[in-house]
Design an enzyme around this catalytic site. Structure first.
Site, mmCIF file in Angstrom:
data_model
loop_
_atom_site.group_PDB
_atom_site.id
_atom_site.type_symbol
_atom_site.label_atom_id
_atom_site.label_comp_id
_atom_site.label_asym_id
_atom_site.label_seq_id
_atom_site.Cartn_x
_atom_site.Cartn_y
_atom_site.Cartn_z
ATOM 1 N N HIS A 107 31.151 0.888 -18.659
ATOM 2 C CA HIS A 107 30.062 -0.029 -18.972
ATOM 3 C C HIS A 107 29.567 -0.724 -17.712
ATOM 4 O O HIS A 107 30.388 -1.109 -16.881
ATOM 5 C CB HIS A 107 30.556 -1.071 -19.982
ATOM 6 C CG HIS A 107 29.482 -1.992 -20.442
ATOM 7 N ND1 HIS A 107 28.485 -1.586 -21.312
ATOM 8 C CD2 HIS A 107 29.236 -3.288 -20.127
ATOM 9 C CE1 HIS A 107 27.673 -2.620 -21.529
ATOM 10 N NE2 HIS A 107 28.102 -3.654 -20.821
ATOM 11 N N GLU A 130 27.883 5.984 -21.918
ATOM 12 C CA GLU A 130 28.864 5.377 -22.823
ATOM 13 C C GLU A 130 28.437 5.512 -24.290
ATOM 14 O O GLU A 130 29.273 5.506 -25.185
ATOM 15 C CB GLU A 130 29.109 3.907 -22.469
ATOM 16 C CG GLU A 130 27.942 2.983 -22.736
ATOM 17 C CD GLU A 130 28.235 1.529 -22.311
ATOM 18 O OE1 GLU A 130 29.208 0.966 -22.803
ATOM 19 O OE2 GLU A 130 27.470 0.985 -21.480
#
Ligand code: NAP
Length: 444
Positions: free
Chosen positions: A427, A432
């Site tokens: 992140h 992601e």
């Protein structure tokens, strides 16, 4: 007559990889090439295309720089300057290939090759003989229009341009059509993409194809689908009765295998209706001593496939393995702006069978949102309902080819959705989202 263990015809990515692998195993190898070393990928395809794509992307970033606090003066793209840099880069790469071949002990023979017998190749006046001959001569643009019209420019010529035309019409919306439409537009060219189907990029997942059109149109590429195309001349096309005028019309309607004048049919090698060498999954033609790899076989015309086929056949012939190349699980990417990439099955291929869950994510990436842009990133996972196995991964958005390349490892290992769910996110990234999809959007 010079004797070898292996003769490779064609010094592109596949031919060079094949020759070097055989030489590394101790074989006496000749590689015959009539032009420059490097083939389509290095000289007329992947490499210069991606260099032009970078030029286009820099133009887009310059236009967005103000949103990031940069004051940038007036800018314009100089194709001649790009061309000069590209030539230097290709010369450098060709030099690397030459050096690699020399160091590996491959005999590089310059000239036009012709199969004189099942085990003999004539190169201009010289005869070569080997028990194994590999045809790796690639493909060339398919001509469009009848014999009376002058040939249209293709991506080959486009990549050699030193000035950009003002208005370009591109015929065909496969990989080449879409990539060049996107890049030319980013370089400031008024671009029209004309194609006969309802959507570009046949074979890709429909969700990506639809979003590719949205991306092209929001970049102000004019898309003309369902086109009945009649070529009036090299600057004018009649499409569904409307006459469209351009400075240049580019033919991107596909490529055909280079098998003319090679003496293949005379030697008993079977060619299909498009002239491709017919091979089995071990790259063997109908003549036991003659093999073919890469685009000349018209299977999956991608550089890594040709390289893998060349290496597999050498291993099989010189070390007794029985390796094949799985064409089904090959990832591929389209380097439009933003790019897209895929591996595995499409939703259309499984729709109606009731066995697949579809997970999706669509969002404005951080960089785009900050600069006030509208372009969205789209991701899709297809998961077997019964097996939980990942069956297809599709993405359109920045870095899609890089992300899919990494996911291809997991895909090849048979990863399940549970494996993805267990993976912690990196992140903040776009990638992601692939491990954060929780609820399926639908089942098909
Ligand atoms: P392509 O992907 O096969 O696309 C050809 C396009 O031309 C399609 O839109 C096709 O329409 C259309 N077409 C064919 N015949 C036509 C006709 N008579 N009239 C009107 N439209 C016609 O071919 P490509 O773009 O030349 O690329 C060749 C191969 O090179 C690709 O298959 C790919 O394997 C490889 N390549 C890969 C990359 C990459 O990896 N990024 C980049 C470039 C090329 P339909 O779809 O309706 O048939």
């Amino acid at each position: 007559m010079r004797e070898f263990d292996l003769i490779v015809i064609g010094g592109g990515s596949g031919g060079i990889a094949c020759a070097r692998r055989a030489a590394a195993l101790g074989a006496n190898v000749a590689l015959v090439e009539m032009g420059r070393l490097g083939g389509t990928c290095v000289l007329r395809g992947c490499v210069p295309k991606k260099l032009l794509m970078y030029a286009g992307r820099i133009g887009i970033e310059l236009a967005q720089a103000g949103a990031w606090g940069w004051e940038v003066g007036a800018s314009h793209f100089d194709m001649a300057a790009w061309q000069a840099s590209k030539r230097l880069e290709l010369n450098r790469l060709e030099g690397i290939y030459e050096g690699m071949l020399q160091r590996s002990g491959v005999h590089c023979i310059r000239g036009r090759a012709r199969l004189a017998a099942a085990d003999q190749v004539q190169v201009d006046g010289e005869m070569l003989r080997a028990p194994r001959i590999v045809v790796a001569t690639g493909a060339r643009p398919h001509p469009f229009g009848d014999a009376t019209t002058r040939p249209l420019a293709t991506s080959d010529e486009l990549l050699d341009w030193s000035t950009l035309p003002r208005r370009v019409g591109i015929l065909g919306a496969g990989y080449i059509g879409v990539e060049f439409a996107s890049m030319l537009r980013a370089l400031g060219v008024d671009t029209t993409l004309i194609y006969r189907s309802d959507l570009p990029l046949r074979g890709f997942d429909r969700s990506l194809r639809e979003r590719a059109v949205t991306a092209l149109e929001s970049a102000e590429v004019r898309c003309v689908p369902n086109a009945r195309i009649e070529l009036a001349n090299t600057t004018r096309v009649d499409v569904n009765g409307e006459s469209l005028a351009f400075d240049t019309v580019v033919n991107a309607t596909g490529r055909i295998p280079n098998t003319d004048h090679l003496g293949l049919a005379q030697a008993g090698v079977e060619l299909d209706a498009r002239g491709a060498v017919v091979v089995d999954r071990f790259s063997r033609s109908r003549v036991p001593s003659v093999f073919a790899i890469g685009d000349v076989t018209d299977q999956k015309s991608l550089t890594p496939v040709a390289i893998a086929q060349g290496r597999a056949l050498v291993d099989n012939e010189f070390t007794g393995t029985a390796r094949t190349v799985d064409h089904e699980s090959v990832a591929s990417a389209v380097f439009c702006i933003p790019p897209m990439a895929s591996i595995g099955i499409t939703e259309e291929a499984v729709a109606g069978r009731g066995g697949v869950k579809v997970f999706e994510a669509e969002f404005r990436p951080m960089k785009t949102a900050f600069a006030g842009g509208t372009q969205k990133t789209y991701m899709k996972l297809l998961v077997g309902t019964r097996t939980d196995k990942i069956l297809g991964i599709h993405m359109l958005g920045d870095d899609a080819p890089e992300i899919i390349q990494s996911l291809a490892v997991a895909f090849g290992m048979g990863a399940t959705k549970a494996d993805f769910d267990r993976t912690l996110a990196v992140h903040p990234t776009a990638a992601e989202e692939f491990v954060l999809m929780r609820e399926p959007a639908r089942s098909v």
